[in-house]
Design an enzyme around this catalytic site. Structure first.
Site, PDB file in Angstrom:
ATOM      1  N   GLY A 181      -2.973  -6.312   0.745  1.00 50.50           N
ATOM      2  CA  GLY A 181      -3.143  -5.058   0.805  1.00 50.50           C
ATOM      3  C   GLY A 181      -3.683  -4.617   2.128  1.00 50.50           C
ATOM      4  O   GLY A 181      -3.933  -5.411   2.693  1.00 50.50           O
ATOM      5  N   ASP A 182      -3.876  -3.161   2.125  1.00 50.03           N
ATOM      6  CA  ASP A 182      -4.350  -2.738   3.345  1.00 50.03           C
ATOM      7  C   ASP A 182      -3.353  -2.954   4.514  1.00 50.03           C
ATOM      8  O   ASP A 182      -3.919  -3.040   5.622  1.00 50.03           O
ATOM      9  CB  ASP A 182      -5.716  -3.071   3.604  1.00 50.03           C
ATOM     10  CG  ASP A 182      -6.730  -3.065   2.400  1.00 50.03           C
ATOM     11  OD1 ASP A 182      -6.701  -1.857   1.769  1.00 50.03           O
ATOM     12  OD2 ASP A 182      -7.559  -3.818   2.120  1.00 50.03           O
ATOM     13  N   LYS A 238       0.263   0.853   4.553  1.00 47.97           N
ATOM     14  CA  LYS A 238       1.208   1.476   3.684  1.00 47.97           C
ATOM     15  C   LYS A 238       1.282   2.775   3.717  1.00 47.97           C
ATOM     16  O   LYS A 238       2.239   3.495   3.936  1.00 47.97           O
ATOM     17  CB  LYS A 238       1.063   1.010   2.385  1.00 47.97           C
ATOM     18  CG  LYS A 238       1.550  -0.108   2.000  1.00 47.97           C
ATOM     19  CD  LYS A 238       1.664  -0.781   0.199  1.00 47.97           C
ATOM     20  CE  LYS A 238       0.302  -0.821  -0.229  1.00 47.97           C
ATOM     21  NZ  LYS A 238      -0.698  -2.038   0.267  1.00 47.97           N
ATOM     22  N   GLY A 284      -5.915   2.768  -2.356  1.00 49.52           N
ATOM     23  CA  GLY A 284      -6.530   3.933  -1.533  1.00 49.52           C
ATOM     24  C   GLY A 284      -5.694   4.179  -0.241  1.00 49.52           C
ATOM     25  O   GLY A 284      -5.682   3.180   0.400  1.00 49.52           O
ATOM     26  N   HIS A 285      -5.447   5.324   0.032  1.00 48.25           N
ATOM     27  CA  HIS A 285      -5.016   5.408   1.182  1.00 48.25           C
ATOM     28  C   HIS A 285      -5.147   6.996   1.858  1.00 48.25           C
ATOM     29  O   HIS A 285      -5.372   8.017   1.053  1.00 48.25           O
ATOM     30  CB  HIS A 285      -3.749   5.176   1.724  1.00 48.25           C
ATOM     31  CG  HIS A 285      -2.431   5.720   1.060  1.00 48.25           C
ATOM     32  ND1 HIS A 285      -1.787   4.976  -0.035  1.00 48.25           N
ATOM     33  CD2 HIS A 285      -2.040   6.872   1.187  1.00 48.25           C
ATOM     34  CE1 HIS A 285      -1.057   6.040  -0.457  1.00 48.25           C
ATOM     35  NE2 HIS A 285      -1.084   7.166   0.221  1.00 48.25           N
ATOM     36  N   GLN A 288      -1.725  -2.105  -3.474  1.00 48.34           N
ATOM     37  CA  GLN A 288      -2.484  -3.768  -3.128  1.00 48.34           C
ATOM     38  C   GLN A 288      -0.927  -4.413  -2.326  1.00 48.34           C
ATOM     39  O   GLN A 288      -0.454  -3.766  -1.433  1.00 48.34           O
ATOM     40  CB  GLN A 288      -2.607  -4.406  -4.618  1.00 48.34           C
ATOM     41  CG  GLN A 288      -3.873  -3.779  -5.136  1.00 48.34           C
ATOM     42  CD  GLN A 288      -3.581  -2.657  -6.130  1.00 48.34           C
ATOM     43  OE1 GLN A 288      -2.873  -2.669  -6.918  1.00 48.34           O
ATOM     44  NE2 GLN A 288      -4.373  -1.333  -5.934  1.00 48.34           N
ATOM     45  N   VAL A 299     -11.141   2.456  -0.481  1.00 46.43           N
ATOM     46  CA  VAL A 299     -11.866   2.941  -1.742  1.00 46.43           C
ATOM     47  C   VAL A 299     -13.520   2.576  -1.922  1.00 46.43           C
ATOM     48  O   VAL A 299     -14.147   3.323  -2.253  1.00 46.43           O
ATOM     49  CB  VAL A 299     -11.169   2.022  -2.989  1.00 46.43           C
ATOM     50  CG1 VAL A 299     -11.930   2.281  -4.290  1.00 46.43           C
ATOM     51  CG2 VAL A 299      -9.714   2.554  -3.076  1.00 46.43           C
ATOM     52  N   LYS A 323     -16.554  -4.294   4.228  1.00 44.53           N
ATOM     53  CA  LYS A 323     -15.603  -4.713   5.552  1.00 44.53           C
ATOM     54  C   LYS A 323     -14.694  -5.675   5.121  1.00 44.53           C
ATOM     55  O   LYS A 323     -14.767  -6.636   4.251  1.00 44.53           O
ATOM     56  CB  LYS A 323     -16.992  -5.383   6.288  1.00 44.53           C
ATOM     57  CG  LYS A 323     -16.689  -5.796   7.769  1.00 44.53           C
ATOM     58  CD  LYS A 323     -18.041  -6.252   8.194  1.00 44.53           C
ATOM     59  CE  LYS A 323     -17.664  -6.728   9.494  1.00 44.53           C
ATOM     60  NZ  LYS A 323     -18.717  -7.840  10.092  1.00 44.53           N
ATOM     61  N   LEU A 331       0.157  -3.245  15.208  1.00 48.88           N
ATOM     62  CA  LEU A 331       0.398  -4.346  16.531  1.00 48.88           C
ATOM     63  C   LEU A 331      -0.544  -4.109  17.656  1.00 48.88           C
ATOM     64  O   LEU A 331      -0.844  -5.009  18.381  1.00 48.88           O
ATOM     65  CB  LEU A 331       1.779  -4.106  16.936  1.00 48.88           C
ATOM     66  CG  LEU A 331       2.386  -5.104  18.049  1.00 48.88           C
ATOM     67  CD1 LEU A 331       2.366  -6.412  17.578  1.00 48.88           C
ATOM     68  CD2 LEU A 331       3.744  -4.652  18.717  1.00 48.88           C
ATOM     69  N   THR A 390       3.070   1.663  15.759  1.00 50.67           N
ATOM     70  CA  THR A 390       2.178   1.357  16.969  1.00 50.67           C
ATOM     71  C   THR A 390       0.861   1.977  16.908  1.00 50.67           C
ATOM     72  O   THR A 390       0.297   1.891  17.955  1.00 50.67           O
ATOM     73  CB  THR A 390       2.944   1.340  18.035  1.00 50.67           C
ATOM     74  OG1 THR A 390       3.558   2.847  18.189  1.00 50.67           O
ATOM     75  CG2 THR A 390       4.046   0.338  18.181  1.00 50.67           C
TER      76      THR A 390
HETATM   77  P1  IMP Z   1      -9.216  -4.950  -9.038  1.00 54.89           P
HETATM   78  O1  IMP Z   1      -7.852  -4.582  -8.649  1.00 54.89           O
HETATM   79  O2  IMP Z   1     -10.365  -3.795  -8.932  1.00 54.89           O
HETATM   80  O3  IMP Z   1      -9.274  -5.680 -10.138  1.00 54.89           O
HETATM   81  O4  IMP Z   1      -9.874  -6.005  -7.875  1.00 54.89           O
HETATM   82  C1  IMP Z   1      -9.127  -7.480  -7.580  1.00 54.89           C
HETATM   83  C2  IMP Z   1      -9.095  -7.771  -6.355  1.00 54.89           C
HETATM   84  O5  IMP Z   1      -8.019  -7.069  -5.507  1.00 54.89           O
HETATM   85  C3  IMP Z   1     -10.182  -7.599  -5.334  1.00 54.89           C
HETATM   86  O6  IMP Z   1     -10.023  -8.717  -4.477  1.00 54.89           O
HETATM   87  C4  IMP Z   1      -9.912  -6.068  -4.672  1.00 54.89           C
HETATM   88  O7  IMP Z   1     -10.889  -6.098  -3.449  1.00 54.89           O
HETATM   89  C5  IMP Z   1      -8.301  -6.326  -4.437  1.00 54.89           C
HETATM   90  N1  IMP Z   1      -7.777  -5.167  -4.146  1.00 54.89           N
HETATM   91  C6  IMP Z   1      -7.619  -4.237  -5.141  1.00 54.89           C
HETATM   92  N2  IMP Z   1      -7.251  -2.938  -5.053  1.00 54.89           N
HETATM   93  C7  IMP Z   1      -6.943  -3.116  -3.455  1.00 54.89           C
HETATM   94  C8  IMP Z   1      -6.290  -2.484  -2.562  1.00 54.89           C
HETATM   95  O8  IMP Z   1      -5.791  -1.301  -2.564  1.00 54.89           O
HETATM   96  N3  IMP Z   1      -6.420  -2.871  -1.304  1.00 54.89           N
HETATM   97  C9  IMP Z   1      -7.018  -4.053  -1.097  1.00 54.89           C
HETATM   98  N4  IMP Z   1      -7.454  -4.857  -1.936  1.00 54.89           N
HETATM   99  C10 IMP Z   1      -7.445  -4.351  -3.178  1.00 54.89           C
END
Ligand code: IMP
Length: 429
Positions: free
Chosen positions: A12-13, A16, A40-41, A223, A299, A303, A331, A413
C-alpha cells in the site's frame, strides 16, 4: 477500449492517488471493490485538496462513482466524508454516486473490537488502522453481517441482531466489556438509514448497464498485494483480497471486465504497521528515504517503515495479480543517492530463494541479497520524457522492469499530474 484495474503491488501507499486521479478523469465510472475507510489518499485539483478514504476517486470530478459489494462500509464515516466533500463544493447525488445494497456494514462494535484486540496483543499486534475492517469482514464471512439492504428492513432485524449479539457479546465478555446495547444500535441504524439508502441499489446491474453502453470503467483497488489476506504477509495483512481478481467479485462484473491491470510500484519500499519487511533500513538511509518521500500514513499519520526496492516481492505481486504493466512512482525520492540497491533474492537456512516463502517465521528470517547500482546526481523530479531523465535513472527503471518481469507503463516523477512519462496508455489497450 479497455477498462483498467489499479492495484498496489507492495504494502500500500505506492502513490495510487495521483495515478487513479489521472485515470478517473478519463473514465466513465470508477468502482471501489474491496477494503473500507482504511484506505486514504489525497487528491489535489487546482487549489483544492480533497482527502478521500472511502469514496471512489471519481467523485471529485463528477464521474459515476460506485462502492461495490466487496467493500465494508461504515455508514457514519460515509456521511461525514460526503458532507466534508460537499462542503468543498463537490456534487454528490444519486446520479453520480451509488452503493451496493449487498455491502456489509462496519458497526461501532467492530471498531471497538479492533481496538480491544490490538491493545491486548501488545508487541504481537497487527498495527491495524483501528477502523473495524477485520471484524466487519469476519462477520461477513461468518454470515452475521448487517448489510446496506437491511437498513430498509430494520423492523425485521431481530434474528440477525440475535446472531450478531450472541457472537460479539461472548467476545466482549472476554475483554471485560458490556453487552451490545441493542436498542441504541437499532436507533443509530434507524437514524443513519435514510442517508445511506438514498444511494443504495444493486450496483452490479448499473455497472453491467454502463458496461454494455461502452463505458470505460476504472476499478480502484486499495492497500496492496502484500497485504492481501491470502497472498500477503499473513497474519500481518488486511482482511480483504487486494489482488486484481477481487475487482470482479467485489463489483459484480465478471473477470473479463477487469481489463488492463495496472500495478502501482514505488521505486523503493515502505510499510506501515507490523510484519516482515526484508529490505527495511533502520539506519540513516531509511531515515533519508522517509524524509525525502514524506512517508507518513494518510489515515493514521503513522511513520512508514522504509527500505530498498524488493524485486522478489514485487515480481511475486505482479504475477499473482496478473499485472499488465506498472506505474513506477516516487523515483525522484532516490535522486542524489550515490548508490542504490535492489533486492534480487533471499538467503534462508543456507538456501537461495527467488520467491517469498509463505510461513511467517521464514518471512521474518529471509536475508535479502542485493544488487548495487550507481545512483544519479541529476534530478528526475518533474521529468515528462525519457530525455529528461539522467542515464543512470533510466538504467534503474530498466533493471526494475527486467527483474519484476513486467513492463513499465508509466513513470511518475512528482505529485503533479503532468509530471508523468507515459509509455503505454492503459485505457488505449
Ligand atoms: P486494517 O486494514 O486496518 O485491518 O490493517 C491491517 C494492516 O493493513 C495494517 O498493517 C495496516 O497498516 C495496513 N493497511 C490498511 N490499509 C492500508 C492502506 O491504505 N495503506 C497501507 N497500509 C494499510
Amino acid at each position: 477500449m479497455a477498462n483498467v484495474t489499479v492495484i498496489g503491488a507492495q504494502w500500500g501507499d505506492e502513490g495510487k492517488g495521483k495515478i487513479v486521479d489521472w485515470l478517473a478523469s478519463r473514465a466513465d465510472a470508477v468502482v471501489r471493490f474491496q477494503g473500507g475507510h482504511n484506505a486514504g489518499h489525497t487528491l489535489v485539483v487546482g487549489e483544492q485538496v480533497y482527502k478521500l478514504s472511502l469514496l471512489p476517486s471519481g467523485i471529485v470530478t463528477g464521474t459515476l462513482s460506485i462502492i461495490g459489494n466487496g467493500v465494508v462500509l461504515d455508514p457514519w464515516h460515509l456521511k461525514s466524508e460526503v458532507e466534508k466533500l460537499r462542503g468543498q463544493g463537490v456534487e454528490i447525488n444519486a446520479d453520480n454516486f451509488a452503493i451496493a445494497d449487498n455491502c456489509p456494514l462496519i458497526l461501532p462494535v467492530h471498531r471497538e473490537l479492533d481496538g480491544l484486540r490490538e491493545a491486548a496483543a501488545g508487541a504481537g499486534k497487527i498495527g491495524t488502522t483501528g477502523r473495524g475492517i477485520g471484524p466487519a469482514y469476519e462477520d461477513k464471512v461468518g454470515r452475521r453481517a448487517i448489510r446496506v439492504c437491511d437498513l430498509a428492513h430494520l423492523d425485521a432485524l431481530e434474528p440477525q441482531l440475535d446472531r450478531l449479539c450472541a457472537h460479539h457479546d461472548a467476545l466482549r465478555a472476554g475483554f471485560g466489556q458490556p453487552k451490545i446495547d441493542r436498542d441504541s444500535l437499532l436507533k443509530e441504524l434507524a437514524k443513519i438509514a435514510p442517508f445511506v439508502l438514498q444511494f443504495a441499489q444493486p450496483t452490479w446491474r448499473r455497472l453491467n448497464k454502463v458496461k454494455k453502453a461502452g463505458a470505460r470503467i476504472l476499478f480502484e483497488g486499495a492497500q496492496g498485494v502484500l497485504l492481501d489476506v491470502d497472498h500477503g504477509t499473513y497474519p500481518f495483512v488486511t482482511s480483504s483480497n487486494t489482488v486484481s481478481g477481487t475487482a470482479a467479485s467485489g463489483s459484480g462484473l465478471g473477470p473479463s471486465a477487469t481489463g488492463f491491470v495496472l500495478g502501482i510500484v514505488k521505486a523503493y519500499t515502505t510499510r506501515v504497521g507490523s510484519g516482515p519487511f526484508p529490505t527495511e533500513l533502520d539506519d540513516d538511509t531509511g531515515q533519508r528515504l522517509g524524509e525525502r518521500g514524506h512517508e507518513f500514513g494518510t489515515v493514521t499519520g503513522r511513520k512508514r517503515r522504509c527500505g530498498w526496492f524488493d524485486a522478489v516481492l514485487t515480481r511475486q505481486s505482479c504475477a499473482i495479480s496478473g499485472v499488465t504493466g506498472i506505474a513506477l512512482t516516487k523515483l525522484d525520492v532516490l535522486d542524489g543517492f550515490e548508490k542504490v540497491k535492489i533486492c534480487t533474492g533471499y538467503r534462508l537456512n543456507g538456501k537461495i530463494l527467488d520467491y517469498f516463502p509463505s510461513h511467517a517465521a521464514d518471512q521474518a528470517n529471509v536475508e535479502p541479497i542485493y544488487e548495487e547500482m550507481d545512483g544519479w546526481s541529476g534530478t528526475t523530479a518533474g521529468a515528462r520524457s525519457w530525455a529528461d531523465l539522467p542515464a543512470q535513472a533510466i538504467k534503474y527503471i530498466q533493471r526494475v522492469q527486467e527483474l519484476i518481469e513486467t513492463p513499465v507503463a508509466l513513470v511518475s516523477t512528482s505529485p503533479e499530474r503532468e509530471d508523468t512519462i507515459l509509455v503505454r496508455d492503459p485505457f488505449a489497450d
